[in-house]
Scaffold this motif. Sequence first.
Motif, short mmCIF file in Angstrom:
data_model
loop_
_atom_site.label_atom_id
_atom_site.label_comp_id
_atom_site.label_asym_id
_atom_site.label_seq_id
_atom_site.Cartn_x
_atom_site.Cartn_y
_atom_site.Cartn_z
N ARG B 19 0.89 -1.18 -0.03
CA ARG B 19 -0.14 0.09 0.09
C ARG B 19 0.90 1.29 -0.04
O ARG B 19 1.97 1.45 0.64
N THR B 31 1.40 -2.33 5.02
CA THR B 31 0.11 -3.07 4.54
C THR B 31 0.45 -3.48 3.04
O THR B 31 0.98 -2.76 2.33
N LEU B 46 -6.05 -8.25 2.13
CA LEU B 46 -4.94 -7.25 2.61
C LEU B 46 -4.33 -7.75 3.91
O LEU B 46 -5.14 -8.55 4.65
N PHE B 82 -2.69 -0.27 -6.37
CA PHE B 82 -3.35 0.60 -5.60
C PHE B 82 -3.54 1.94 -6.15
O PHE B 82 -2.73 2.36 -6.72
N GLN B 85 -4.88 5.37 -1.33
CA GLN B 85 -4.79 4.77 -0.06
C GLN B 85 -5.77 3.77 0.17
O GLN B 85 -5.51 2.78 0.88
N ILE B 88 -8.12 -0.12 -4.56
CA ILE B 88 -7.44 -1.09 -5.12
C ILE B 88 -8.04 -1.65 -6.49
O ILE B 88 -9.24 -1.90 -6.47
#
Lengths: 628, 380
Positions: B19, B31, B46, B82, B85, B88
Amino acid sequence: MEELDGEPAVTVIPGVNSKKNQMCFDWGPGEMLVCETSFSKKEKSEMVPSCPFIYIIRKDVDVYSQILRKLFNESHGIFLGLQRIDEELTGKSRKSHGRQFSSQVRGVTFVVLASLCPHQFIEVGWSLLPAGHLLLHLLDWVRLHVCEVDSLSADVLGSENPSNHDSFWNLVTILVLQGRLDEARQMLSKEADASPASAGICRIMGDLMRTMPILSPGNTQTLTELELKWQHWHEECERYLQDSTFATNPHLESLLKIMLGDEAALLEQKELLSNWYHFLVTRLLYSNPTVKPIDLHYYAQSSLDLFLGGESSPEPLDNILLAAFEFDIHQVIKECSIALSNWWFVAHLTDLLDHCKLLQSHNLYFGSNMREFLLLEYASGLFAHPSLWQLGVDYFDYCPKLGRVSLELHIERIPLNTEQKALKVLRICEQRQMTEQVRSICKILAMKAVRNNRLGSALSWSIRAKDAAFATLVSDRFLRDYCERGCFSDLDLIDNLGPAMMLSDRLTFLGKYREFHRMYGEKRFADAASLLLSLMTSGIAPRSFWMTLLTDALPLLEQKQVIFSAEQTYELMQCLEDLTSRRPVRGESDIQQLQDEDIETTKVEMLRLALARNLARAIIREGSLEGS
Amino acid sequence: MEEIYAKFVSQKISKTRWRPLPPGSLQTAETFATGSWDNEENYVSLWSIGDFGNLDSDGGFEGDHQLLCDIRHHGDVMDLQFFDQERIVTASSTGCVTVFLHHPNNQTLSVNQQWTTAHYHAGPGSPSYSSAPCTGVVCNNPEIVTVGEDGRINLFRADHKEAVRTIDNADSSTLHAVTFLRTPEILTVNSIGQLKIWDFRQQGNEPSQILSLTGDRVPLHCVDRHPNQQHVVATGGQDGMLSIWDVRQGTMPVSLLKAHEAEMWEVHFHPSNPDHLFTCSEDGSLWHWDASTDVPEKSSLFHQGGRSSTFLSHSISNQANVHQSVISSWLSTDPAKDRIEITSLLPSRSLSVNSLDILGPCLVCGTDAEAIYVTRHLFS
């Protein structure tokens, strides 16, 4: 095969009326197809309309379970490691590596199966162990097996007043049953602190626990020494029992009886023991700690009987363990094959034993020996899974007799829904020089691409398979498109064929023909002309295309300057004659064909005229002096 | 190699991505997202590698990655990026492009937007409709570009229902990957070994530039652009060869480096240390290429797993004419002076490593052996 060991279970398939109609079925790699036939079971052969469906029956296998997938993947790595080491080592060192791997396998199994029900977990006492150490290993096994102790211990110790906790004595008893006497002593000291009245007897019990002789791996005592000491200690315990030292505290008294190996006392703790092999180990610990592996099975059988006490009958897993304690490897494998739902355990076990040369191989009519047979079964099972087929490939690699053939058959049947998956399958085939499979898979993919009008993809598949025939097919498609539309599609592909052009004649022709068009566009007429001619004379142009080529020559012939030399013009005329002479005489035909024929004849006439004129000009030019 | 944690996750991993961190943040990556493939039910998941203090139920190590949330995904996850933030974007083998939204407060993922017929062979109107796998996706907020096996390029904008621009039949073969060069320009690689540059400002359906090798038309599978120098591009091919290209000049690569023994699936420049390049391949290895020139002279005994390599340099003309104030070490052609140090990062050979991603000192990769490897100390 011998007689059936038990009655097979009956599964009812909803929707199929087996009473009315006969069923037919066929086995697949992991599944079964079943459907109703139209033959009824009754005498009269009436054609009764039956259920129109075909059923796919699949055992609800734990191959799909998350945790077992982890196990399969990790053991795959270990399996490969073992095979590779085997290729390097010889003889004696194999056994030690085998032991190393067996402990690795055990380690992996412990980690992964921690959350599974204990009944699915099997351990086998390797006959590699020296006498005396057997008990230690069995104790280790039991301790790892029964994990509730840790949570219980955390519970009790975490409470304010541990010795007053409800489960305090249960905990102490379990610790004693598992032979964890140091921890038991620590718990007793808490009891001693809490109630000074029983401090004295707690201390005595603690001493007894401390002084129990055990064989530890680093110890240099001989077995005889140990036996003497243990006998001495046992007698001391007996004396305490006779003197009723612990009569005031029934808990401690029962602990003493347990430590004396009293069967009745042990059986009282059935709940805490939870299964018969735990009972067996505790019994051995406190009555015969130096038991030898060969005597194990006597104790095993009697422990099983005592524990079950005639209330229940042994389960299949119990039979496996019994066979294991008798070190009857074949019996173990047989029982496991029947009881367990997948081949993972027996396949890896047999492979491990085979590498340590502990398995006398029986030659089967299927596969070279039992190890290979089991590995083949396991790998075939993996191939039935949509995802685990990649693991199966490596297993087939190490089956010397039938592995390659099985792999060839399986790998062609993997469904390929994306190009990326196809690339992985092709890479597997290419690494093993399976050229037939490569060609067959590439052909399927190329055909699909052609059908979807992805001619570039089709071409790249034919190049990969070095499939000249398919490349010809693709080129024909391009040429046909050109004839119909008058221009090329996918110029980016044709312009940039590179060395792939050499794969097939038709492809070369396509590339060169496109080059001709390019040259014409750049007004390099002389080069274009000689290229065109060479296309026809060298024979790579298909006959059907010659008319088009000659028609392409027309504008070059009609140019102001003379492009074709006399020599070249003669050759062109030769080609034209070749073409027209071969044409069959048409009989009666309809209007459309007559029209086509008309066009054809006109074209030919125009060509003849243009060629003649060019010839004349060429002769004149070549005959004249330079500069005039 | 420093600590590299492996965890078996019961699904074959096709893509892993960190991420992105908020700009100006000093944190390290925490992450990452993964996509699975080849299962009957595929998932986008995730994961977090934050410290948890205590052991988890599996007895995992501290620092082991934990699953935060996941969501079912139709079809294989062919590519994953991504978008920002929380969002996805995934490309599916069913030809569908999906935007997932992550809700941090209750740790769930949900479908935010979907373009179900982004890629197809025969269109939705025709009777023989068949979808085509979408093979690559790249984002540059608010735009999303996708490419697929149908040779089509789509330009989507988040929150727009229809595609903003579609280039049909952009390529007669499969487009494997796409990346942004400058904002209105993208670069695609295909399965006949060509790089094509497309300019969205132009109206036509033709690429503005085509580059390719003159040798065998080896399919190219992955592409990545140098983070600082937008004309430098690295590609990986089916024969495991790594090529570095300068798109401003010529149509041929600047250098060809013999790398893996099988398809190279992903190539990445390190976003903040672009002298470092990472590649992963079907042959089960993940390599770290270190072209930094201020490395002290090393003896040839590298630590375990490392190996030195000579590299083939295929220099082209016009190098002397280029005025470069900052010479990228990747474009340098002096083999004697600049040796690239190559290290293999995975402890043992496994099945194919399908994907990798780096952010700061952290690296994550996923394999066909159903394992995810994470390390947080890439450069120590």
